[in-house]
Write a protein that holds these residues in place. Structure first.
Motif, PDB file in Angstrom:
ATOM      1  N   GLY A 290       0.808  -1.206   0.000  1.00  0.00           N
ATOM      2  CA  GLY A 290       0.000   0.000   0.000  1.00  0.00           C
ATOM      3  C   GLY A 290       0.845   1.262   0.000  1.00  0.00           C
ATOM      4  N   LEU A 291       2.141   1.110   0.256  1.00  0.00           N
ATOM      5  CA  LEU A 291       3.057   2.246   0.274  1.00  0.00           C
ATOM      6  C   LEU A 291       4.148   2.115  -0.771  1.00  0.00           C
ATOM      7  CD1 LEU A 291       4.086   4.859   1.581  1.00  0.00           C
ATOM      8  CD2 LEU A 291       5.344   3.430   3.210  1.00  0.00           C
ATOM      9  N   ALA A 292       4.823   0.967  -0.789  1.00  0.00           N
ATOM     10  CA  ALA A 292       6.003   0.805  -1.646  1.00  0.00           C
ATOM     11  C   ALA A 292       5.827  -0.367  -2.596  1.00  0.00           C
ATOM     12  CB  ALA A 292       7.246   0.586  -0.777  1.00  0.00           C
ATOM     13  N   GLN A 293       5.704  -0.056  -3.876  1.00  0.00           N
ATOM     14  CA  GLN A 293       5.527  -1.112  -4.864  1.00  0.00           C
ATOM     15  C   GLN A 293       6.790  -1.363  -5.676  1.00  0.00           C
ATOM     16  OE1 GLN A 293       1.995   0.220  -6.973  1.00  0.00           O
ATOM     17  NE2 GLN A 293       0.782  -1.130  -5.687  1.00  0.00           N
ATOM     18  N   SER A 294       7.876  -0.755  -5.266  1.00  0.00           N
ATOM     19  CA  SER A 294       9.144  -0.925  -5.968  1.00  0.00           C
ATOM     20  C   SER A 294      10.270  -0.726  -4.968  1.00  0.00           C
ATOM     21  CB  SER A 294       9.257   0.097  -7.104  1.00  0.00           C
ATOM     22  OG  SER A 294       9.279   1.416  -6.564  1.00  0.00           O
ATOM     23  N   GLU A 295      11.496  -0.788  -5.457  1.00  0.00           N
ATOM     24  CA  GLU A 295      12.628  -0.548  -4.575  1.00  0.00           C
ATOM     25  C   GLU A 295      12.532   0.842  -3.965  1.00  0.00           C
ATOM     26  OE1 GLU A 295      16.524  -1.410  -5.981  1.00  0.00           O
ATOM     27  OE2 GLU A 295      15.795  -3.062  -7.220  1.00  0.00           O
ATOM     28  N   VAL A 296      13.119   0.963  -2.810  1.00  0.00           N
ATOM     29  CA  VAL A 296      13.113   2.220  -2.078  1.00  0.00           C
ATOM     30  C   VAL A 296      14.372   2.993  -2.462  1.00  0.00           C
ATOM     31  CG1 VAL A 296      13.201   3.227   0.227  1.00  0.00           C
ATOM     32  CG2 VAL A 296      11.827   1.169  -0.186  1.00  0.00           C
ATOM     33  N   VAL A 297      14.208   4.265  -2.806  1.00  0.00           N
ATOM     34  CA  VAL A 297      15.335   5.129  -3.136  1.00  0.00           C
ATOM     35  C   VAL A 297      15.513   6.114  -1.985  1.00  0.00           C
ATOM     36  CG1 VAL A 297      16.227   6.861  -4.746  1.00  0.00           C
ATOM     37  CG2 VAL A 297      14.875   4.921  -5.608  1.00  0.00           C
ATOM     38  N   ARG A 298      16.708   6.177  -1.452  1.00  0.00           N
ATOM     39  CA  ARG A 298      16.982   7.105  -0.350  1.00  0.00           C
ATOM     40  C   ARG A 298      17.306   8.481  -0.912  1.00  0.00           C
ATOM     41  NH1 ARG A 298      18.067   4.192   4.556  1.00  0.00           N
ATOM     42  NH2 ARG A 298      18.188   1.983   4.116  1.00  0.00           N
ATOM     43  N   ASP A 299      16.751   9.507  -0.275  1.00  0.00           N
ATOM     44  CA  ASP A 299      17.017  10.895  -0.628  1.00  0.00           C
ATOM     45  C   ASP A 299      17.224  11.645   0.683  1.00  0.00           C
ATOM     46  OD1 ASP A 299      17.265  13.335  -1.896  1.00  0.00           O
ATOM     47  OD2 ASP A 299      15.107  13.597  -2.184  1.00  0.00           O
ATOM     48  N   GLY A 300      18.462  11.637   1.156  1.00  0.00           N
ATOM     49  CA  GLY A 300      18.753  12.199   2.473  1.00  0.00           C
ATOM     50  C   GLY A 300      18.080  11.361   3.534  1.00  0.00           C
ATOM     51  N   ASP A 301      17.273  11.990   4.397  1.00  0.00           N
ATOM     52  CA  ASP A 301      16.577  11.238   5.446  1.00  0.00           C
ATOM     53  C   ASP A 301      15.188  10.802   4.987  1.00  0.00           C
ATOM     54  OD1 ASP A 301      15.381  13.736   5.485  1.00  0.00           O
ATOM     55  OD2 ASP A 301      15.258  13.850   7.666  1.00  0.00           O
ATOM     56  N   ALA A 302      14.882  11.008   3.723  1.00  0.00           N
ATOM     57  CA  ALA A 302      13.580  10.610   3.183  1.00  0.00           C
ATOM     58  C   ALA A 302      13.747   9.425   2.238  1.00  0.00           C
ATOM     59  CB  ALA A 302      12.943  11.777   2.427  1.00  0.00           C
TER      60      ALA A 302
END
Length: 131
Positions: free
Chosen positions: A33-45
């Protein structure tokens, strides 16, 4: 704005549930429901592709209280705070996720609630399988 609390009891320690859910690499395994792919880090987000489109996610700092609150910045720019708790339960851990009706009609809100129910069921399967 309405809120709806979804909870699930998981036969595992609160610490193991928290640590699994907190690990951003695990998000696509259980939080569709939140992440349907790999997670990409952008600083602390984190930047993830979600059913809502590309969103930015910020979790609260790691803590010993089982708090997994996270802010999701929607494509519209609206920020939704999602309260999530992992609590001790006589049968292991209980995860409580508050779904809020922000920018959603009643049908979309019901769909979001069902997605969280499914996400917590996947979380349970993943945590129990790794134990």
């Amino acid at each position: 704005m309405r809120s709806h609390h979804v909870s699930r009891v998981i036969a595992a320690s609160p610490v193991s549930v928290y640590e699994f859910a907190r690990d951003v690499e695990n998000l696509p395994r259980w939080a569709a429901g939140l992440a349907q792919s790999e997670v990409v880090r952008d600083g602390d987000a984190l930047i993830v592709e979600s059913p809502m489109g590309r969103v930015r996610v910020r979790f609260v700092e790691r803590n010993t209280l089982g708090v997994l609150d996270h802010d999701v910045t929607l494509p519209s720019g609206t920020v939704v705070t999602n309260p999530v708790r992992v609590l001790a339960h006589p049968e292991g851990a209980e995860v409580i996720f508050t779904v809020r009706q922000i920018e959603l009609d009643d049908a979309e809100f019901a769909r979001d609630i069902e997605m969280v129910v499914a996400d917590l069921a996947r979380l349970e399967r993943e945590v129990v399988a790794q134990a």
